[in-house]
Write a protein that holds these residues in place. Structure first.
Motif, short mmCIF file in Angstrom:
data_model
loop_
_atom_site.label_atom_id
_atom_site.label_comp_id
_atom_site.label_asym_id
_atom_site.label_seq_id
_atom_site.Cartn_x
_atom_site.Cartn_y
_atom_site.Cartn_z
N LYS A 1 1.88 -2.48 5.28
CA LYS A 1 2.33 -2.57 6.19
C LYS A 1 1.37 -3.58 7.30
O LYS A 1 1.74 -4.82 7.71
CB LYS A 1 3.54 -2.35 7.14
CG LYS A 1 4.78 -1.61 6.40
CD LYS A 1 5.67 -1.43 7.26
CE LYS A 1 6.98 -0.64 6.23
NZ LYS A 1 8.28 -0.10 6.82
N ALA A 2 0.13 -2.86 7.54
CA ALA A 2 -0.43 -3.17 8.69
C ALA A 2 -1.24 -4.80 8.05
O ALA A 2 -2.11 -5.25 8.16
CB ALA A 2 -1.68 -2.20 8.79
N LEU A 3 -1.66 -3.93 6.35
CA LEU A 3 -2.64 -5.10 5.84
C LEU A 3 -1.20 -5.88 5.71
O LEU A 3 -1.94 -7.69 5.89
CB LEU A 3 -3.08 -4.49 4.26
CG LEU A 3 -3.78 -3.58 4.38
CD1 LEU A 3 -4.58 -3.35 3.65
CD2 LEU A 3 -5.57 -4.31 5.28
N SER A 4 -0.67 -6.59 5.26
CA SER A 4 -0.08 -7.32 5.56
C SER A 4 0.45 -8.16 6.72
O SER A 4 0.31 -9.50 6.15
CB SER A 4 1.72 -6.95 4.88
OG SER A 4 2.39 -8.66 4.61
N SER A 5 1.11 -7.52 7.79
CA SER A 5 0.96 -8.21 9.34
C SER A 5 -0.07 -8.92 10.03
O SER A 5 -0.01 -9.91 10.02
CB SER A 5 1.43 -7.09 9.68
OG SER A 5 2.21 -6.81 9.40
N LYS B 1 -1.09 -13.14 10.14
CA LYS B 1 -1.26 -13.80 11.49
C LYS B 1 -2.24 -14.52 11.12
O LYS B 1 -2.86 -15.07 12.24
CB LYS B 1 -1.40 -12.19 12.67
CG LYS B 1 -0.16 -11.38 12.86
CD LYS B 1 -0.43 -10.48 13.77
CE LYS B 1 -0.52 -11.02 15.56
NZ LYS B 1 -0.57 -10.35 16.36
N GLY B 2 -3.01 -14.51 10.18
CA GLY B 2 -3.57 -15.81 10.13
C GLY B 2 -5.37 -15.43 9.66
O GLY B 2 -6.04 -15.11 9.72
N ARG C 1 -6.00 -0.16 -7.68
CA ARG C 1 -4.47 0.85 -8.26
C ARG C 1 -3.53 0.66 -7.65
O ARG C 1 -2.49 1.54 -7.71
CB ARG C 1 -6.24 2.23 -8.69
CG ARG C 1 -4.18 2.99 -9.14
CD ARG C 1 -5.77 3.96 -9.80
NE ARG C 1 -6.27 5.24 -8.65
CZ ARG C 1 -6.69 5.23 -8.92
NH1 ARG C 1 -8.33 4.98 -9.12
NH2 ARG C 1 -7.19 6.68 -7.91
N TYR C 2 -4.14 1.00 -5.58
CA TYR C 2 -2.65 1.05 -5.00
C TYR C 2 -2.22 -0.03 -4.54
O TYR C 2 -1.33 -0.45 -4.34
CB TYR C 2 -3.26 1.82 -3.44
CG TYR C 2 -3.20 3.64 -4.20
CD1 TYR C 2 -3.00 3.99 -3.16
CD2 TYR C 2 -5.00 3.77 -4.37
CE1 TYR C 2 -2.74 5.24 -4.61
CE2 TYR C 2 -4.84 5.10 -4.46
CZ TYR C 2 -3.82 6.23 -4.75
OH TYR C 2 -3.99 7.11 -4.49
N GLY C 3 -2.65 -1.18 -4.89
CA GLY C 3 -1.96 -2.14 -4.91
C GLY C 3 -1.74 -3.73 -3.44
O GLY C 3 -1.40 -4.29 -3.52
N LEU C 4 -3.33 -2.78 -2.91
CA LEU C 4 -3.59 -3.26 -1.36
C LEU C 4 -4.84 -4.87 -2.04
O LEU C 4 -4.68 -4.78 -0.60
CB LEU C 4 -4.35 -1.90 -0.75
CG LEU C 4 -4.18 -1.79 -0.12
CD1 LEU C 4 -4.21 -0.75 0.19
CD2 LEU C 4 -2.35 -1.72 -0.10
N ASP C 5 -5.13 -5.37 -3.10
CA ASP C 5 -5.90 -6.07 -3.43
C ASP C 5 -5.73 -7.32 -2.99
O ASP C 5 -6.16 -8.17 -2.39
CB ASP C 5 -6.69 -6.00 -4.94
CG ASP C 5 -6.02 -5.73 -5.84
OD1 ASP C 5 -4.42 -5.01 -5.69
OD2 ASP C 5 -5.15 -7.38 -6.73
N LYS C 6 -4.42 -7.48 -3.26
CA LYS C 6 -3.66 -9.10 -2.90
C LYS C 6 -3.59 -9.31 -1.07
O LYS C 6 -3.56 -10.31 -0.96
CB LYS C 6 -2.03 -9.02 -3.18
CG LYS C 6 -1.96 -7.50 -2.28
CD LYS C 6 0.10 -8.02 -3.26
CE LYS C 6 0.70 -7.11 -2.66
NZ LYS C 6 1.00 -5.12 -3.37
N ILE D 1 -2.16 -2.54 15.55
CA ILE D 1 -3.46 -3.04 15.77
C ILE D 1 -2.57 -4.42 15.43
O ILE D 1 -3.17 -5.32 16.52
CB ILE D 1 -3.83 -2.57 13.90
CG1 ILE D 1 -4.70 -1.36 14.07
CG2 ILE D 1 -4.39 -4.35 14.24
CD1 ILE D 1 -5.22 -1.22 12.46
N THR D 2 -1.27 -4.73 15.02
CA THR D 2 -0.57 -5.71 15.46
C THR D 2 -0.64 -6.50 17.43
O THR D 2 -0.23 -8.08 16.60
CB THR D 2 0.51 -6.28 14.70
OG1 THR D 2 1.32 -5.50 14.11
CG2 THR D 2 0.53 -6.24 12.59
N LYS D 3 0.14 -5.20 17.33
CA LYS D 3 -0.30 -5.73 18.80
C LYS D 3 -1.70 -5.99 19.38
O LYS D 3 -1.40 -6.43 20.80
CB LYS D 3 1.05 -4.30 19.72
CG LYS D 3 2.08 -3.78 19.28
CD LYS D 3 2.67 -2.84 18.78
CE LYS D 3 4.18 -2.52 18.95
NZ LYS D 3 4.42 -0.63 19.16
#
Length: 227
Positions: A111-115, A119-120, A139-144, A221-223
């Protein structure tokens, strides 16, 4: 505006672990050799390049890095009377175990990576780690969520060396705004600050004085990062 977040891996996106210790211990046990864990831990501490960041090894990256490490493990096996044929199998098993080690992601890592991406910000992995760590991220699907990966053993410098941070900044096209997110006050925080990067310390509140910002949770972090 070019905006970037550089992310550490161990202790930041995944819980702290002893992947190399477990991998070598398991490989030894598979062939019926028992070496006390503290002995293995001390050995690995003495040979893994991230424990000697003062060393330059740009001429010994990727497979050459592995070959040197496995040569040292072979000598370690010889010291404990392990047969040469078994040493070869133990080294092979160790490397396979490391690459396929099961990490535990922090619950809010994705969620943090996505957020940050929403935010650009361009996300980059910046880690002291083995060359195939990118396979773990996939493998953990975070590469996107990542634009690129800066791995010490593919570059030849370990954090907190300024060279690896400067390499990452240049490869990321010198972002106008950037942050380094990590749990290590020396490797991640002081190293990034020397390169002029704003820092966010996570999962390590006791060392918050070293960082520009500090978060208990990754989503916090997003804050902090600018819109």
């Amino acid at each position: 505006m070019n905006k970037a977040v550089f992310w550490d891996f161990d202790g930041t996106l995944v819980h702290s672990n002893e992947s190399f210790l477990c991998s070598l211990s398991d490989s030894l046990l598979k062939y019926n050799y028992i070496v006390e864990r503290h002995v293995i831990r001390d050995f690995l501490t003495s040979v893994c390049t991230w424990n000697m960041p003062q060393r330059d090894y740009a001429d010994m990256i990727r497979e050459d890095w592995w070959n040197e490490l496995l040569d040292k493990i072979t000598l370690f096996c010889n010291k404990y009377g392990i047969e040469k044929e078994d040493s070869v199998l133990i080294c092979k098993g160790f490397k396979e175990n490391v690459i396929h080690y099961e990490y535990k992601l922090y619950d809010d890592a994705e969620k943090a990576l996505s957020s940050c991406k929403l935010k650009g910000y361009n996300n980059y992995l910046l880690t002291n780690n083995f060359p195939e760590i990118v396979q773990v991220v996939e493998r953990y699907g975070l590469d996107k969520y990542f634009c690129d990966y800066f791995v010490s053993t593919n570059i030849g410098y370990e954090k907190p060396r300024i060279e690896i941070f400067n390499y990452a900044l240049k490869a990321a096209n010198n972002p106008d705004v950037c942050y380094m997110v990590g749990d290590n006050p020396i490797a991640d925080i002081k190293g990034a600050q020397k390169a002029g990067i704003k820092t966010i310390l996570v999962h390590n509140k006791s060392n918050s004085i070293f960082s520009d910002f500090c978060c208990d949770e990754l989503l916090d972090i997003t804050k902090i990062i600018l819109d």
